[in-house]
Design a protein around this motif. Structure first.
Motif, PDB file in Angstrom:
ATOM      1  N   PHE A  11      27.910 -70.651  67.665  1.00  0.00           N
ATOM      2  CA  PHE A  11      28.339 -69.334  68.175  1.00  0.00           C
ATOM      3  C   PHE A  11      27.967 -69.152  69.653  1.00  0.00           C
ATOM      4  CE2 PHE A  11      27.039 -64.601  68.028  1.00  0.00           C
ATOM      5  CZ  PHE A  11      28.271 -64.168  68.496  1.00  0.00           C
ATOM      6  N   ASP A  31      25.977 -82.056  68.485  1.00  0.00           N
ATOM      7  CA  ASP A  31      25.933 -81.110  67.366  1.00  0.00           C
ATOM      8  C   ASP A  31      26.255 -81.898  66.104  1.00  0.00           C
ATOM      9  OD1 ASP A  31      26.553 -77.652  67.295  1.00  0.00           O
ATOM     10  OD2 ASP A  31      26.569 -78.892  65.475  1.00  0.00           O
ATOM     11  N   ASN A  35      26.711 -76.194  61.008  1.00  0.00           N
ATOM     12  CA  ASN A  35      27.109 -74.781  60.939  1.00  0.00           C
ATOM     13  C   ASN A  35      28.224 -74.463  61.932  1.00  0.00           C
ATOM     14  OD1 ASN A  35      26.772 -72.248  59.711  1.00  0.00           O
ATOM     15  ND2 ASN A  35      25.593 -71.496  61.464  1.00  0.00           N
ATOM     16  N   SER A  36      29.066 -75.424  62.196  1.00  0.00           N
ATOM     17  CA  SER A  36      30.168 -75.198  63.147  1.00  0.00           C
ATOM     18  C   SER A  36      31.223 -76.260  62.919  1.00  0.00           C
ATOM     19  CB  SER A  36      29.640 -75.266  64.586  1.00  0.00           C
ATOM     20  OG  SER A  36      28.987 -76.508  64.793  1.00  0.00           O
ATOM     21  N   LYS A  84      19.198 -70.851  61.547  1.00  0.00           N
ATOM     22  CA  LYS A  84      18.887 -69.500  62.038  1.00  0.00           C
ATOM     23  C   LYS A  84      18.860 -68.405  60.980  1.00  0.00           C
ATOM     24  CE  LYS A  84      23.645 -68.266  63.170  1.00  0.00           C
ATOM     25  NZ  LYS A  84      24.534 -67.539  64.032  1.00  0.00           N
ATOM     26  N   ASN A  99      13.835 -79.174  61.038  1.00  0.00           N
ATOM     27  CA  ASN A  99      14.993 -79.117  61.934  1.00  0.00           C
ATOM     28  C   ASN A  99      14.628 -78.460  63.270  1.00  0.00           C
ATOM     29  OD1 ASN A  99      17.540 -79.158  63.017  1.00  0.00           O
ATOM     30  ND2 ASN A  99      18.544 -78.303  61.237  1.00  0.00           N
ATOM     31  N   TYR A 148      11.462 -68.899  59.951  1.00  0.00           N
ATOM     32  CA  TYR A 148      12.390 -69.016  61.085  1.00  0.00           C
ATOM     33  C   TYR A 148      11.698 -68.536  62.368  1.00  0.00           C
ATOM     34  CZ  TYR A 148      15.991 -67.647  64.414  1.00  0.00           C
ATOM     35  OH  TYR A 148      16.717 -67.477  65.573  1.00  0.00           O
TER      36      TYR A 148
HETATM   37  P1  NAD Z   1      24.884 -71.436  65.237  1.00  0.00           P
HETATM   38  O1  NAD Z   1      24.433 -71.814  63.869  1.00  0.00           O
HETATM   39  O2  NAD Z   1      26.246 -70.888  65.398  1.00  0.00           O
HETATM   40  O3  NAD Z   1      24.738 -72.688  66.209  1.00  0.00           O
HETATM   41  C1  NAD Z   1      23.730 -73.665  66.067  1.00  0.00           C
HETATM   42  C2  NAD Z   1      24.391 -75.038  66.128  1.00  0.00           C
HETATM   43  O4  NAD Z   1      23.388 -76.031  65.991  1.00  0.00           O
HETATM   44  C3  NAD Z   1      25.406 -75.245  64.998  1.00  0.00           C
HETATM   45  O5  NAD Z   1      26.624 -75.679  65.557  1.00  0.00           O
HETATM   46  C4  NAD Z   1      24.772 -76.347  64.136  1.00  0.00           C
HETATM   47  O6  NAD Z   1      25.750 -77.179  63.561  1.00  0.00           O
HETATM   48  C5  NAD Z   1      23.886 -77.065  65.135  1.00  0.00           C
HETATM   49  N1  NAD Z   1      22.707 -77.748  64.590  1.00  0.00           N
HETATM   50  C6  NAD Z   1      21.757 -77.254  63.781  1.00  0.00           C
HETATM   51  N2  NAD Z   1      20.795 -78.175  63.570  1.00  0.00           N
HETATM   52  C7  NAD Z   1      21.153 -79.280  64.290  1.00  0.00           C
HETATM   53  C8  NAD Z   1      20.564 -80.567  64.494  1.00  0.00           C
HETATM   54  N3  NAD Z   1      19.402 -80.897  63.926  1.00  0.00           N
HETATM   55  N4  NAD Z   1      21.207 -81.446  65.284  1.00  0.00           N
HETATM   56  C9  NAD Z   1      22.396 -81.121  65.861  1.00  0.00           C
HETATM   57  N5  NAD Z   1      22.983 -79.925  65.707  1.00  0.00           N
HETATM   58  C10 NAD Z   1      22.366 -79.016  64.930  1.00  0.00           C
HETATM   59  O7  NAD Z   1      23.783 -70.449  65.823  1.00  0.00           O
HETATM   60  P2  NAD Z   1      23.837 -69.529  67.116  1.00  0.00           P
HETATM   61  O8  NAD Z   1      23.956 -68.118  66.669  1.00  0.00           O
HETATM   62  O9  NAD Z   1      24.786 -70.067  68.101  1.00  0.00           O
HETATM   63  O10 NAD Z   1      22.349 -69.714  67.622  1.00  0.00           O
HETATM   64  C11 NAD Z   1      21.999 -70.679  68.598  1.00  0.00           C
HETATM   65  C12 NAD Z   1      20.501 -70.653  68.812  1.00  0.00           C
HETATM   66  O11 NAD Z   1      20.115 -69.342  69.189  1.00  0.00           O
HETATM   67  C13 NAD Z   1      19.684 -71.019  67.576  1.00  0.00           C
HETATM   68  O12 NAD Z   1      18.566 -71.773  67.983  1.00  0.00           O
HETATM   69  C14 NAD Z   1      19.246 -69.653  67.047  1.00  0.00           C
HETATM   70  O13 NAD Z   1      18.048 -69.734  66.331  1.00  0.00           O
HETATM   71  C15 NAD Z   1      19.077 -68.880  68.341  1.00  0.00           C
HETATM   72  N6  NAD Z   1      19.218 -67.417  68.146  1.00  0.00           N
HETATM   73  C16 NAD Z   1      20.344 -66.938  67.553  1.00  0.00           C
HETATM   74  C17 NAD Z   1      20.453 -65.579  67.338  1.00  0.00           C
HETATM   75  C18 NAD Z   1      21.676 -65.007  66.650  1.00  0.00           C
HETATM   76  O14 NAD Z   1      21.616 -63.909  66.133  1.00  0.00           O
HETATM   77  N7  NAD Z   1      22.813 -65.685  66.637  1.00  0.00           N
HETATM   78  C19 NAD Z   1      19.440 -64.702  67.753  1.00  0.00           C
HETATM   79  C20 NAD Z   1      18.327 -65.222  68.379  1.00  0.00           C
HETATM   80  C21 NAD Z   1      18.223 -66.603  68.575  1.00  0.00           C
END
Ligand code: NAD
Ligand code: UD1
Length: 336
Positions: A11, A31, A35-36, A84, A99, A148
């Protein structure tokens, strides 16, 4: 400048890729598509006119990372990859620690091997736990209330230790408040698998008729209308914050921590009203009991990001809601 974006098809990552490509950066994504979907890159290319390189791999795989750094002259890394979901982290703590911490350890180790020392890390307002007051500034006490959140806190500590050990590191830790909205084109947005946990994706699926009613978790909180208050920030503003952080890292070594939020708190009922106003779509809701682990009110003080990065959240509630709705309609008919 070439930027490695871990989690770049997710995202916030996909929006940040659009921002970077639009500013002339080259982008390589790693990636594992947990989750994408890779298909987001067609839409990133359609809106930005350029296509990032995708390496489908787990960030914890050091050999793959070495291959990427050997093939590409990476100048800096933005590290989004991670799990997340708060609820899931309580059920599967080992998976979350493995992770979210394992990926940072592998990444930093390989970055150092290749003399790449500029890193932007995705942290979260969750590191403040239950804040004693609002607005929340970066020097507030930190406390995790679930695995988390603890994984984010531990990552922050690891990165601080890293700078103590080697002052060549330039690290920005960005604490996002509540990311919402979608790209203004309506072609890129959050694509939650299953039933969403977070308010705005749930609300927009109710408006689309995919879910029948929004449950509002409590109207007895100590807030003006009794429902929870949060700092919702447009994902494209967050994307811009990452570009500003990269610019900052180009100038100075150190570990920098910034809140990224709007400094405004809105209640659940205000968000429902804003969405209905912006989209003309009714959102049926009912009041239910509080959700375990929730807090009453949280919003940011973001003056440090303004002073040091020149970043402010430019988009308001109307754009957050109308862009989200555009994406909801587009994704319902076009995204596999
Ligand atoms: P998201 O799940 O859409 O994106 C995370 C991406 O990381 C996904 O595409 C997933 O496939 C990939 N991924 C996960 N583990 C992996 C690994 N070991 N190796 C390679 N790829 C991996 O999440 P997002 O909302 O885009 O969030 C991005 C970051 O921001 C995360 O670290 C999340 O914790 C942090 N964050 C998100 C929010 C929110 O509300 N969206 C708020 C605060 C912090
Ligand atoms: C949640 C996470 C937080 C994470 C953030 C990312 C929890 C306890 N916290 O925060 O760690 O950093 O997402 O964006 O999961 N609400 C409803 N009905 C719903 C969904 C939510 O009333 O169906 C309310 C909540 O009670 C809260 C507000 O809407 O008052 C926002 O909820 P949500 O979008 O889940 O975000 P947070 O709880 O702030």
């Amino acid at each position: 400048m070439k930027i490695l974006v871990t989690g770049g098809t997710g995202f916030i990552g996909s929006h940040t890729c659009v921002e970077l490509l639009g500013s002339g950066y080259e982008v390589v994504i790693v990636d594992n598509l947990l989750n994408s979907k890779a298909s987001v890159l067609d839409r990133v290319a359609a809106v930005s006119g350029k296509r990032p390189v995708l390496v489908k791999a787990d960030v914890r795989t050091r050999e793959t990372l070495r291959g990427i750094f050997t093939e590409h002259k990476v100048d800096a890394v933005i590290h989004f990859a991670g799990l997340k979901s708060v609820g899931e982290s309580v059920q599967k703590p080992l998976q979350y620690y493995d992770n979210n911490i394992g990926s940072t350890l592998a990444l930093c180790q390989v970055m150092a091997e290749f003399d790449v020392f500029k890193l932007v890390f995705s942290s979260s307002a969750t590191v403040y736990g239950v804040p004693a007051s609002v607005p929340v500034s970066e020097d507030f006490p930190l406390k995790a209330t679930n695995p988390y959140g603890r994984s984010k806190l531990i990552n922050e500590e690891i990165l601080r230790d890293l700078f103590v050990s080697d002052e060549r590191w330039h690290i920005a830790m960005l604490r996002y408040f509540n990311p919402v909205g979608a790209h203004e084109s309506g072609m890129i947005g959050e694509d939650p698998s299953g039933v969403p946990n977070n308010l705005m994706p749930y609300l927009s699926q109710v408006a689309a008729g995919k879910l029948s009613v929004l449950s509002v978790y409590g109207n007895d909180w100590p807030t003006p209308d009794g429902t929870g208050v949060r700092d919702y920030v447009h994902v494209s503003d967050l994307a811009n914050g990452h570009k500003k952080a990269l610019e900052k890292l180009g100038q100075a070594a150190g570990v920098f921590t910034y809140n990224l939020g709007t400094e405004r708190g809105y209640s659940v009922l205000e968000m429902i009203a804003a969405f209905e106003r912006a989209t003309g779509q009714p959102v049926p809701y009912r009041i239910v009991g509080r959700r375990e682990g929730d807090i009453a009110i949280c919003y940011a003080k973001a003056s440090l990001a303004k002073a040091e990065l020149g970043w402010v959240a430019a988009r308001g509630l109307d754009e957050m809601c109308s862009d989200l709705w555009r994406w909801q309609q587009y994704s319902d008919k076009s995204v596999q």
